[in-house]
Design a protein around this motif. Structure first.
Motif, PDB file in Angstrom:
ATOM      1  N   GLY A  67     -44.310 -64.531  -6.666  1.00  0.00           N
ATOM      2  CA  GLY A  67     -43.379 -63.746  -5.410  1.00  0.00           C
ATOM      3  C   GLY A  67     -42.484 -62.789  -5.849  1.00  0.00           C
ATOM      4  N   ALA A  68     -41.640 -62.252  -4.719  1.00  0.00           N
ATOM      5  CA  ALA A  68     -40.549 -61.401  -5.064  1.00  0.00           C
ATOM      6  C   ALA A  68     -39.469 -61.561  -4.059  1.00  0.00           C
ATOM      7  CB  ALA A  68     -41.547 -59.964  -4.991  1.00  0.00           C
ATOM      8  N   LEU A  69     -38.366 -61.145  -4.268  1.00  0.00           N
ATOM      9  CA  LEU A  69     -37.102 -61.278  -3.445  1.00  0.00           C
ATOM     10  C   LEU A  69     -36.388 -60.100  -3.821  1.00  0.00           C
ATOM     11  CD1 LEU A  69     -35.776 -64.901  -4.284  1.00  0.00           C
ATOM     12  CD2 LEU A  69     -37.237 -64.183  -2.191  1.00  0.00           C
ATOM     13  N   MET A  70     -35.744 -59.704  -2.618  1.00  0.00           N
ATOM     14  CA  MET A  70     -34.827 -58.519  -2.691  1.00  0.00           C
ATOM     15  C   MET A  70     -33.581 -59.024  -2.089  1.00  0.00           C
ATOM     16  SD  MET A  70     -35.990 -56.005   0.125  1.00  0.00           S
ATOM     17  CE  MET A  70     -36.075 -56.290   1.855  1.00  0.00           C
ATOM     18  N   GLY A  71     -32.365 -58.571  -2.964  1.00  0.00           N
ATOM     19  CA  GLY A  71     -30.978 -58.725  -2.414  1.00  0.00           C
ATOM     20  C   GLY A  71     -30.543 -57.382  -1.620  1.00  0.00           C
ATOM     21  N   CYS A  72     -29.921 -57.645  -0.594  1.00  0.00           N
ATOM     22  CA  CYS A  72     -29.757 -56.466   0.237  1.00  0.00           C
ATOM     23  C   CYS A  72     -28.258 -56.740   0.938  1.00  0.00           C
ATOM     24  CB  CYS A  72     -30.576 -56.462   1.597  1.00  0.00           C
ATOM     25  SG  CYS A  72     -32.297 -56.367   1.128  1.00  0.00           S
ATOM     26  N   THR A  73     -27.701 -55.688   1.546  1.00  0.00           N
ATOM     27  CA  THR A  73     -26.370 -55.625   1.831  1.00  0.00           C
ATOM     28  C   THR A  73     -26.478 -54.484   3.149  1.00  0.00           C
ATOM     29  OG1 THR A  73     -23.829 -55.627   1.589  1.00  0.00           O
ATOM     30  CG2 THR A  73     -25.271 -53.828   0.307  1.00  0.00           C
ATOM     31  N   THR A  74     -25.389 -54.695   3.900  1.00  0.00           N
ATOM     32  CA  THR A  74     -25.411 -53.473   5.201  1.00  0.00           C
ATOM     33  C   THR A  74     -24.097 -52.823   4.835  1.00  0.00           C
ATOM     34  OG1 THR A  74     -24.386 -55.565   6.680  1.00  0.00           O
ATOM     35  CG2 THR A  74     -26.806 -55.081   6.716  1.00  0.00           C
ATOM     36  N   HIS A  75     -24.075 -51.647   5.281  1.00  0.00           N
ATOM     37  CA  HIS A  75     -23.002 -50.645   5.208  1.00  0.00           C
ATOM     38  C   HIS A  75     -23.318 -49.717   6.446  1.00  0.00           C
ATOM     39  CE1 HIS A  75     -19.370 -48.473   4.033  1.00  0.00           C
ATOM     40  NE2 HIS A  75     -20.203 -47.365   3.958  1.00  0.00           N
ATOM     41  N   ASN A  76     -22.275 -49.627   7.549  1.00  0.00           N
ATOM     42  CA  ASN A  76     -22.485 -48.825   8.672  1.00  0.00           C
ATOM     43  C   ASN A  76     -23.768 -49.182   9.248  1.00  0.00           C
ATOM     44  OD1 ASN A  76     -19.895 -47.770   8.102  1.00  0.00           O
ATOM     45  ND2 ASN A  76     -20.700 -46.028   6.944  1.00  0.00           N
ATOM     46  N   THR A  82     -29.845 -54.145  -3.189  1.00  0.00           N
ATOM     47  CA  THR A  82     -29.090 -54.065  -4.412  1.00  0.00           C
ATOM     48  C   THR A  82     -29.844 -54.484  -5.685  1.00  0.00           C
ATOM     49  OG1 THR A  82     -28.456 -56.261  -3.628  1.00  0.00           O
ATOM     50  CG2 THR A  82     -27.080 -54.304  -2.937  1.00  0.00           C
ATOM     51  N   TYR A  83     -30.988 -55.374  -5.492  1.00  0.00           N
ATOM     52  CA  TYR A  83     -31.776 -55.629  -6.557  1.00  0.00           C
ATOM     53  C   TYR A  83     -33.185 -56.135  -6.021  1.00  0.00           C
ATOM     54  CZ  TYR A  83     -30.239 -60.435  -5.942  1.00  0.00           C
ATOM     55  OH  TYR A  83     -30.112 -61.894  -5.061  1.00  0.00           O
ATOM     56  N   TYR A 145     -26.665 -58.064 -16.212  1.00  0.00           N
ATOM     57  CA  TYR A 145     -25.748 -57.110 -16.208  1.00  0.00           C
ATOM     58  C   TYR A 145     -25.796 -55.889 -16.766  1.00  0.00           C
ATOM     59  CZ  TYR A 145     -21.169 -54.926 -17.489  1.00  0.00           C
ATOM     60  OH  TYR A 145     -20.044 -54.154 -17.586  1.00  0.00           O
ATOM     61  N   LYS A 146     -26.699 -55.904 -17.764  1.00  0.00           N
ATOM     62  CA  LYS A 146     -27.083 -54.906 -18.564  1.00  0.00           C
ATOM     63  C   LYS A 146     -28.278 -53.763 -17.692  1.00  0.00           C
ATOM     64  CE  LYS A 146     -26.424 -56.430 -23.454  1.00  0.00           C
ATOM     65  NZ  LYS A 146     -27.074 -56.737 -24.483  1.00  0.00           N
ATOM     66  N   ASP A 147     -28.950 -54.639 -16.978  1.00  0.00           N
ATOM     67  CA  ASP A 147     -29.978 -53.715 -16.433  1.00  0.00           C
ATOM     68  C   ASP A 147     -29.308 -53.151 -15.079  1.00  0.00           C
ATOM     69  OD1 ASP A 147     -32.141 -54.801 -17.966  1.00  0.00           O
ATOM     70  OD2 ASP A 147     -32.481 -56.589 -16.696  1.00  0.00           O
ATOM     71  N   ALA A 148     -28.548 -53.904 -14.463  1.00  0.00           N
ATOM     72  CA  ALA A 148     -27.698 -53.548 -13.376  1.00  0.00           C
ATOM     73  C   ALA A 148     -26.747 -52.226 -13.625  1.00  0.00           C
ATOM     74  CB  ALA A 148     -26.820 -54.483 -12.696  1.00  0.00           C
ATOM     75  N   GLN A 149     -26.217 -52.332 -14.907  1.00  0.00           N
ATOM     76  CA  GLN A 149     -25.261 -51.157 -15.264  1.00  0.00           C
ATOM     77  C   GLN A 149     -26.211 -49.766 -15.527  1.00  0.00           C
ATOM     78  OE1 GLN A 149     -25.089 -49.332 -18.463  1.00  0.00           O
ATOM     79  NE2 GLN A 149     -23.538 -48.190 -17.675  1.00  0.00           N
ATOM     80  N   GLN A 150     -27.479 -50.025 -15.976  1.00  0.00           N
ATOM     81  CA  GLN A 150     -28.364 -49.043 -16.282  1.00  0.00           C
ATOM     82  C   GLN A 150     -28.869 -48.413 -15.217  1.00  0.00           C
ATOM     83  OE1 GLN A 150     -32.014 -50.140 -18.274  1.00  0.00           O
ATOM     84  NE2 GLN A 150     -32.310 -48.305 -19.355  1.00  0.00           N
ATOM     85  N   ARG A 151     -29.180 -49.304 -13.934  1.00  0.00           N
ATOM     86  CA  ARG A 151     -29.735 -48.791 -12.859  1.00  0.00           C
ATOM     87  C   ARG A 151     -28.470 -47.930 -12.149  1.00  0.00           C
ATOM     88  NH1 ARG A 151     -31.235 -53.426 -10.864  1.00  0.00           N
ATOM     89  NH2 ARG A 151     -29.457 -53.722  -9.593  1.00  0.00           N
ATOM     90  N   ALA A 152     -27.157 -48.709 -12.098  1.00  0.00           N
ATOM     91  CA  ALA A 152     -26.081 -47.873 -11.597  1.00  0.00           C
ATOM     92  C   ALA A 152     -25.804 -46.437 -12.216  1.00  0.00           C
ATOM     93  CB  ALA A 152     -24.798 -48.825 -11.743  1.00  0.00           C
ATOM     94  N   SER A 185     -34.856 -47.503  -1.215  1.00  0.00           N
ATOM     95  CA  SER A 185     -33.651 -48.023  -1.063  1.00  0.00           C
ATOM     96  C   SER A 185     -32.949 -48.714  -1.989  1.00  0.00           C
ATOM     97  CB  SER A 185     -33.737 -49.340   0.250  1.00  0.00           C
ATOM     98  OG  SER A 185     -32.510 -49.859   0.305  1.00  0.00           O
ATOM     99  N   LEU A 186     -33.496 -49.046  -2.895  1.00  0.00           N
ATOM    100  CA  LEU A 186     -32.984 -49.572  -4.273  1.00  0.00           C
ATOM    101  C   LEU A 186     -32.531 -48.349  -5.106  1.00  0.00           C
ATOM    102  CD1 LEU A 186     -32.476 -51.792  -6.255  1.00  0.00           C
ATOM    103  CD2 LEU A 186     -34.724 -51.383  -7.253  1.00  0.00           C
TER     104      LEU A 186
END
Length: 324
Positions: A67-76, A82-83, A145-152, A185-186
């Motif tokens: 399966g698949a999951l997504m991490g989310c946050t809310t702003h305004n 997020t992932y 961490y490396k994946d997140a840094q590259q994505r950011a 969104s990602l």
């Protein structure tokens, strides 16, 4: 948090799957194996169901079986992805890792998802007694961490097209599998923009015919030479063998076969092993591990992970089902 979820004791196959992934990083001793057998749990969630919410303690470390999951946050009042995590990824709260704090994000299922879980209290106890578990999770976290840094980085400095190409390259197959608005969104682009870019990369008929031609040449070469059995096979060497550039071969694999290079090769290896298992004479003289090495796998754990991924069961289960 997860009171609405139903946790059950994981079976030996579940435990074996997690341990095989861990063994790709570092050997695991018998006491740690026994601890996983006693404490690993199984849980399933439906598409759209929340695994844990914002401002809650995430009590577990999860491992995605399917399966698949997504991490989310809310702003305004705006949802931000997020992932995205899929099979064989470990998932927990990032801000509240190991239950250390309340989570700043929530995690929701993109598809019907099967998970394995270890309670943080037990996991933290194991960290204090098993060096190899600390090492394994250090390696896992380094990769994230490396994946997140590259994505950011690509999101900060890349334009919409560059973000699309980055995602397509690092996540082959996801563009067809996951909802486009989730990927948008990602990558922090509008869904309409992403759709427009995707259409621009849809090949005209003559280019599709060219991809098909190279795809058939690749299939013919790999079948005839059985090059997948070379454990040191590399994309650039295979491209040279069939007379194509490495970049072009990547395009053929991603767009014609919808596979990464390693998945394409491993699919051949698994099919070869399945044929071998069906032959009683071969099975009288070779173990499953011996077949795996002969097929090109460099380790037992890599073989078991790939077999489970492509066949949906362990090689031992497959063999037993044939005997029935």
């Amino acid at each position: 948090m997860s009171e609405h979820l139903h946790y059950h004791q994981a079976n030996s196959e579940d435990v074996g799957l997690v341990l095989d992934v861990m063994r790709t990083v570092h050997p695991v001793d018998i006491k740690l194996i026994e601890a996983f057998q006693q404490n690993l749990l199984r849980v399933q969630i439906k598409k759209g169901q929340i695994l844990f919410n914002e401002n809650e303690l995430c009590e577990y470390m999860y491992f995605i079986v399917k399966g698949a999951l997504m991490g989310c946050t809310t702003h305004n009042k705006r949802k931000i992805t997020t992932y995205i995590s899929v099979e064989h990824d470990f998932v927990s709260s990032i801000s509240g890792l190991h239950g250390s704090d309340y989570s700043h994000e929530y995690v929701v299922a993109v598809e019907d998802t099967q998970l394995l879980a270890m309670h943080n209290s037990e996991l933290n106890r194991l960290f204090s007694h098993h060096f190899e578990l600390n090492y394994i999770f250090r390696v896992v976290l380094e990769k994230y961490y490396k994946d997140a840094q590259q994505r950011a980085h690509i999101i900060r400095v890349g334009n919409a097209k560059e973000r699309y190409l980055y995602f397509a390259k690092t996540n082959p197959g996801y563009l067809d599998r996951l909802p486009l608005e989730l990927i948008a969104s990602l990558l922090n682009v509008k869904t309409s923009t992403l759709l427009s870019i995707r259409k621009s990369f849809t090949l005209p008929k003559n280019q599709n015919e060219e991809l098909e031609e190279w795809g058939k040449k690749l299939e013919m070469h790999v079948n005839k030479q059985q090059s997948f059995r070379n454990k040191d096979i590399r994309l650039h060497a295979l491209a040279k063998d069939i007379g194509i550039s490495s970049h072009r071969l990547s395009v053929v694999l991603n767009r014609y076969f919808n596979k990464s290079f390693i998945d394409y090769i491993n699919q051949y290896r698994i099919n070869w092993i399945k044929e071998s298992i069906r032959n009683p004479e071969i099975m009288q003289n070779f173990t499953l591990e011996a077949l795996a090495y002969s097929a090109g796998f460099s380790s037992r754990s890599a073989f078991y992970i790939a077999f489970k991924k492509f066949v949906g069961m362990s090689p031992l289960e497959y063999s037993k089902n044939l005997n029935k």
